[in-house]
Write an enzyme that holds these catalytic residues in place. Structure first.
Site, mmCIF file in Angstrom:
data_model
loop_
_atom_site.group_PDB
_atom_site.id
_atom_site.type_symbol
_atom_site.label_atom_id
_atom_site.label_comp_id
_atom_site.label_asym_id
_atom_site.label_seq_id
_atom_site.Cartn_x
_atom_site.Cartn_y
_atom_site.Cartn_z
ATOM 1 N N SER A 250 18.581 105.848 33.064
ATOM 2 C CA SER A 250 17.646 106.531 33.969
ATOM 3 C C SER A 250 16.746 107.455 33.170
ATOM 4 O O SER A 250 17.149 107.994 32.139
ATOM 5 C CB SER A 250 18.420 107.376 34.985
ATOM 6 O OG SER A 250 18.999 108.498 34.339
ATOM 7 N N ASP A 251 15.516 107.639 33.635
ATOM 8 C CA ASP A 251 14.747 108.764 33.112
ATOM 9 C C ASP A 251 15.529 110.020 33.507
ATOM 10 O O ASP A 251 16.361 109.988 34.415
ATOM 11 C CB ASP A 251 13.321 108.772 33.682
ATOM 12 C CG ASP A 251 12.359 109.560 32.784
ATOM 13 O OD1 ASP A 251 12.830 110.402 31.980
ATOM 14 O OD2 ASP A 251 11.137 109.339 32.886
ATOM 15 N N TRP A 252 15.271 111.099 32.791
ATOM 16 C CA TRP A 252 16.092 112.299 32.941
ATOM 17 C C TRP A 252 15.950 112.888 34.358
ATOM 18 O O TRP A 252 14.916 113.425 34.729
ATOM 19 C CB TRP A 252 15.706 113.311 31.863
ATOM 20 C CG TRP A 252 16.463 113.158 30.565
ATOM 21 C CD1 TRP A 252 17.058 114.185 29.868
ATOM 22 C CD2 TRP A 252 16.742 111.967 29.818
ATOM 23 N NE1 TRP A 252 17.687 113.685 28.739
ATOM 24 C CE2 TRP A 252 17.515 112.340 28.691
ATOM 25 C CE3 TRP A 252 16.457 110.609 29.985
ATOM 26 C CZ2 TRP A 252 17.973 111.410 27.741
ATOM 27 C CZ3 TRP A 252 16.913 109.688 29.046
ATOM 28 C CH2 TRP A 252 17.654 110.097 27.960
#
Ligand code: NAG
Ligand code: NAG
Ligand code: NAG
Ligand code: NAG
Ligand code: NAG
Ligand code: NAG
Length: 740
Positions: A250-252
Site C-alpha cells: 500500500s502507499d503509506w
C-alpha cells in the site's frame, strides 16, 4: 599508490560479489519452505510495517530472526534517497524523460540501485510512473510526462537498472493517481481502453521489466479504493492477468478498508503499518486486523501464505538473502544524528558525473537566435545567443532568485522555494545535500573574464538595473509543485500548481530584463509546462528549459550555455499558451467531499488532444534545438519481422559544424476507424554523430505498439488497414514518412 590500488580492488570485489538472481520458481520454493515453519504472528509481521515512528527506513517489516528473515527496508524515492545523508540528488523523472535516452534512463536506475544497496535499502520506492494527465499535477515531475509510451520506456529502463543491483524497484502509484487535491479519496473513473492504453501501459512495461513490487495508490478507481480493488490487484485483476509475480504494497496510509477486504482484494503488504491520520492501521487492528481475519477464516490460510510467499519470493528472487548490506542509516534522524546513523557515504564521482550528464542531456534549448562573427582564423564566435563565446562578453548579469543556493535545510520534504529549484517537494524529493546552484557555476566559469552584476531576487527594478545594456543577461525563473502530504501548502500551492505561470512574477522579471538587454538568455526551472507569452521577444536570444535537474544543476547548465555540451534534450510534453489547450483540469473544489473525476478525454492527452482540436502549441512535444543541424535521408525502409512486428530504418546525418546528438522520433498513425489519436509516439533513439557523420537507425515496432485494446474481445488487436509512420526531430518536424 598502493592504497589507491587496494581501494580499487575492494571496489571491484564489491561489485563482483554482487548477487545471484534466482528464478521465480526457485524463489517461491525457498519462500514456501520458510512459510511452513512460521506462526501466524510471524506471517502477519512480514506483511505489516512496524509503524511510522518505529521504522529505521521510511517503512520496515517485522523480521523473523529465528528463521533468518531480516526486516525489509523500504525507502523513498524516485529522484534519490530521502531522509538520508551521504547520497546523491538525482535528476527528476521528468528530466530523465527529456533525455529520450534509454542509456541514461537505465544508468540512472543503476546508480539509484547502487546507492540504495549501499545504504541497505531492499526496496527502492520508485520509479513513479503516473501519467501527467494535467500539466499542473503536483507529482507530475516525479514521473515521465503525459505520454504512455515514453513513460513506459522510462519506467522499464529504471526498473531494469535498479534491479540489476539486487535492489527491488516498486512501480507506483497503481493507478490513475493524477492529482493531489482530494487524493486520499478522489475516484478516477476511467474506461477499459483508457486503462490499458494510457494509465496501465507503464505498468505493463514494469511487468515486462520483471518488477518485484507495485504500490497501490491513495485514490479510488471507479469508486473502489486502489488498495482494495480486485479488478486491479486480484487473481483476475490487471496485474496478475499480465503476469506480475511480486507483491503489492500500500502507499503509506492508503488502506481504508478492513484487513479481510484488502487482503482478499489482492493487497499483500500494508505500510507503514499503523494508523497515520489519512488512513492505515488495518492489518494490526486487534479486532478487524489480519490475524483475527485469519482466525475467523475471513482470510484463508492459503491466501495468507500466498501473501507472505510473494513478499519473500521477491526477496529471494533478487538474492537479498545473501551479502545484502545491513541498513546503516536512521530515517527518524534525517540530520544524520543518533547512534543508528553510521555515516556511510554512497556518493561517487561516477554518480556525480552521471547526474551532470543527465542534467545537461535533459536541458531543452527552445530558442536560439544566434548572431555570429567569423574571425579570419578559428571558429565562429557568438555575439548574441548561444553558445557563449567568452572573449566576446565584457559585461554580464545574473538575475533571479532561481539562480541562487536554496535553503538546504528547509524540511524533510523540501517544501520550500527560496532559491534554485532542482527537485519538487514531497516524498519524491531527495536529500538536497550538495546542490551547486547556477550562480556559483556561472561565476566560476566566468572567473572574472566579464564584469558581473547580480540581482538574486525577483525584484523587478533591481533585475532591470542589473541587466541594462549588458552584453548578456542570464535570467532565471521557476515553477514548482509537489506532493499533498499532510495538506502542505508551498507559496500558496497545495501540491498541484495553481496555474501555469512562473512563480514570483518570473514572467514579468523576464520581460523587464528583455526590455533593457538585447542579449537576454532565459533559463526556466520547472516541474512541467509553463506559459511563455514572452518567448518571441526579439531581445530574448535564447531559452533553455532545464526542468528539475538535480544537484548538479549549475555545472550541467554552464556546460550547455558555454557549448561544452551540445544541447539535445526534448520536451516530454507540449508547451501551450493556456491550460485549456491541454484538455484536462484539476478538480480543486468539491462541495460534496471527495470528487469523482471522469477521464472523459480518454486517450487524448497533451499533443493527442491538441491534434484532435487543431491546437498548435508554442513548443511541441519532442521539440528541442541543437548547436548543429541534422539531416534525415530515406526512403524509410519498413521490414516485417516475426509475428507482424516491423523494423523501420532510415539514416541521420550531422549536417552542421559541431558534434551533436539527434533524438530521432517515430510517430504512428493508426488506420482510420481504429479510434486512436491522430498520431502516437512509438519509438525514439539517441543518435550521437560527429561532424559530417551519418548513421543508419532502426526502430522496432512490437505487436503491442501497433495494437489497440479491443473492449469487446478484451485483448490487444492490430486493427486492419494502413498504418502511417513518420520519423523526425519532433512530432511536428516530420522528415520522413512511410506506410505499411
Ligand atoms: C471502470 O468502469 C468502466 C465502466 O464500467 C469499465 O469499462 C472499466 O474497465 C473500469 N475500469 C477499471 C480500471 O477497472
Ligand atoms: C532554512 O530553513 C530552516 C527551516 O525552515 C530555518 O530554520 C532556517 O532559518 C533557514 N535558513 C536560512 C538561511 O534561511
Ligand atoms: C545590443 O545592445 C548593445 C548595447 O546596448 C548595442 O551596442 C548593440 O548594437 C545592440 N545590438 C543589437 C543587435 O541590437
Ligand atoms: C531591446 O533592448 C534594447 C537595449 O539593448 C532596448 O533599447 C530595446 O527597446 C529592446 N527592445 C524591446 C522590444 O524591448
Ligand atoms: C533575431 O535577432 C535579430 C537581430 O539580431 C532580430 O532582428 C530578429 O527579429 C530576431 N528574430 C527572432 C525570431 O527573434
Ligand atoms: C463525474 O461523473 C459523475 C457521474 O456522472 C458526476 O456526478 C460527477 O459530478 C462528475 N465529476 C466531475 C468532476 O464533473
Amino acid at each position: 599508490m598502493i592504497l589507491a590500488t587496494l581501494l580499487l580492488s575492494f571496489q571491484l570485489l564489491g561489485r563482483a560479489e554482487a548477487f545471484v538472481q534466482r528464478s521465480w520458481d526457485e524463489s517461491y520454493a525457498l519462500a514456501n519452505a520458510k512459510i511452513a515453519q512460521m506462526t501466524v504472528d510471524e506471517k502477519v509481521g512480514i506483511l505489516t510495517g512496524v509503524g511510522q515512528f518505529n521504522s529505521r527506513c521510511v517503512g520496515d517489516t517485522h523480521p523473523v530472526d529465528r528463521l533468518g528473515i531480516p526486516s525489509i527496508c523500504f525507502q523513498d524515492g524516485p529522484a534519490g534517497l530521502r531522509l538520508v545523508k551521504g547520497v546523491t540528488g538525482f535528476p527528476s523523472g521528468i528530466n530523465t524523460a527529456s533525455t529520450f535516452s534509454r542509456r541514461l534512463m537505465r544508468a540512472r536506475g543503476v546508480a539509484l540501485g547502487e546507492e540504495s544497496r549501499g545504504k541497505g535499502v531492499n526496496v527502492f520506492l520508485g520509479p513513479a510512473m503516473d501519467i501527467m494527465r494535467n500539466p499542473k499535477a503536483g507529482r507530475g515531475w516525479e514521473s515521465f510526462g503525459p505520454d504512455p509510451f515514453l513513460t513506459g520506456e522510462g519506467s522499464y529502463e529504471t526498473i531494469i537498472g535498479v534491479q540489476s543491483t539486487g535492489v527491488q524497484a516498486c512501480a507506483k502509484h497503481f493507478v490513475a493517481n493524477n492529482q493531489e487535491h482530494w487524493r486520499y479519496g478522489v475516484t478516477s473513473n476511467l474506461d477499459e481502453r483508457t486503462m490499458w492504453e494510457v494509465y496501465g501501459w507503464p505498468f505493463l512495461r514494469s511487468i515486462d521489466a520483471d518488477v518485484t513490487s507495485v504500490m497501490c495508490a491513495y485514490n479510488r478507481v471507479n469508486g473502489t479504493s486502489s488498495c482494495g480493488n480486485s479488478d486491479l490487484l486480484g487473481p483476475k485483476g490487471f496485474l496478475r492477468e499480465n503476469g506480475f509475480k511480486g507483491f503489492v504494497v500500500s502507499d503509506w496510509g492508503a488502506t481504508h478498508d478492513a484487513a479481510k477486504d484488502v487482503a482478499n482484494a489482492g493487497l499483500e503488504m500494508e505500510q507503514p503499518g499503523d494508523w497515520i491520520v489519512i488512513g492505515g492501521g488495518d492489518f494490526n487492528n486487534l479486532i478487524t486486523g489480519l490475524k483475527p481475519a485469519v482466525k475467523s477464516g475471513a482470510v484463508t490460510t492459503d491466501r495468507l501464505n500466498e501473501m507472505v510467499g510473494r513478499v519473500l519470493a521477491a526477496f529471494y528472487h533478487l538474492g537479498q538473502d545473501s551479502g545484502f548490506p545491513a541498513v546503516n542509516f536512521d530515517a527518524q534522524h534525517s540530520d544524520g544524528s543518533g547512534s543508528k546513523n553510521l555515516h556511510v557515504s554512497v556518493r561517487s564521482d561516477a554518480h556525480t558525473a552521471l547526474v551532470r550528464e543527465i542534467a545537461s542531456a535533459s536541458a531543452v534549448l527552445l530558442k536560439n537566435n544566434r548572431t555570429t562573427f567569423l574571425p579570419a582564423a578559428g571558429a565562429k564566435e557568438t555575439i548574441r545567443g548561444l553558445p557563449i563565446t567568452k572573449s566576446r562578453i565584457r559585461t554580464m548579469a545574473i538575475i533571479g532568485q532561481d539562480a541562487k543556493m536554496p535553503n538546504l535545510s528547509c524540511n524533510d520534504l523540501n517544501e520550500c522555494n527560496d532559491g534554485t529549484m532542482s527537485v519538487g517537494w514531497g516524498s519524491g524529493s531527495n536529500s538536497l545535500e550538495f546542490v551547486v546552484p547556477p550562480v556559483d557555476a556561472l561565476m566560476s566559469e566566468n572567473a572574472g573574464a566579464a564584469t558581473l552584476a547580480t540581482s538574486l531576487s525577483n525584484d523587478l527594478n533591481a533585475g532591470a538595473n542589473a541587466a541594462r545594456d549588458k552584453d548578456v543577461a542570464f535570467v532565471f525563473a521557476n515553477a514548482m509543485s509537489g506532493e499533498l502530504g499532510f495538506y502542505s501548502v508551498v507559496v500558496g500551492n497545495m501540491g498541484d500548481r495553481n496555474d501555469l505561470d512562473l512563480w514570483f512574477k518570473g514572467g514579468s522579471l523576464i520581460e523587464r530584463v528583455a526590455a533593457v538587454c538585447n542579449n537576454t538568455i532565459v533559463v526556466i526551472h520547472s516541474v512541467g509546462p509553463v506559459v511563455m507569452p514572452w518567448s518571441s521577444h526579439p531581445n530574448i536570444t535564447a531559452i533553455v528549459y532545464a526542468g528539475a535537474p538535480g544537484e548538479m544543476t549549475g555545472p550541467s547548465l554552464v556546460d550547455v550555455l558555454y557549448g561544452r555540451y551540445n544541447p539535445r534534450g526534448r520536451l516530454p510534453f507540449s508547451i501551450a499558451d493556456k491550460e485549456a489547450d491541454f484538455g484536462t483540469s484539476i478538480v480543486y473544489n468539491s462541495l460534496s467531499g471527495f470528487p469523482e473525476i471522469n477521464y472523459t478525454e480518454k486517450l487524448l492527452l497533451d499533443y493527442r488532444y491538441m491534434d484532435a482540436n487543431g491546437i498548435t502549441p508554442r513548443f511541441e512535444f519532442g521539440f528541442g534545438l541543437s548547436y548543429t543541424t541534422f539531416a534525415y535521408s530515406g526512403p524509410l525502409s519498413i521490414a516485417s519481422g516475426a509475428s507482424g512486428t516491423r523494423a523501420i530504418t532510415f539514416t541521420v546525418t550531422n549536417s552542421g559544424e559541431v558534434p551533436g546528438t539527434e533524438i530521432a522520433q517515430l510517430y504512428l498513425a493508426f488506420p482510420a476507424g481504429a479510434g486512436e489519436p491522430q498520431r502516437v509516439l512509438r519509438g525514439f533513439e539517441e543518435v550521437p554523430l560527429g561532424v559530417g557523420e551519418s548513421r543508419s537507425v532502426t526502430i522496432a515496432l512490437g505487436q503491442r505498439d501497433m495494437s489497440i485494446w479491443d473492449v469487446v474481445r478484451h485483448a490487444w488487436v492490430v486493427p486492419p488497414g494502413t498504418f502511417t509512420v513518420t520519423v523526425g526531430a519532433s512530432i511536428n518536424d516530420v522528415r520522413l514518412t512511410g506506410t505499411f
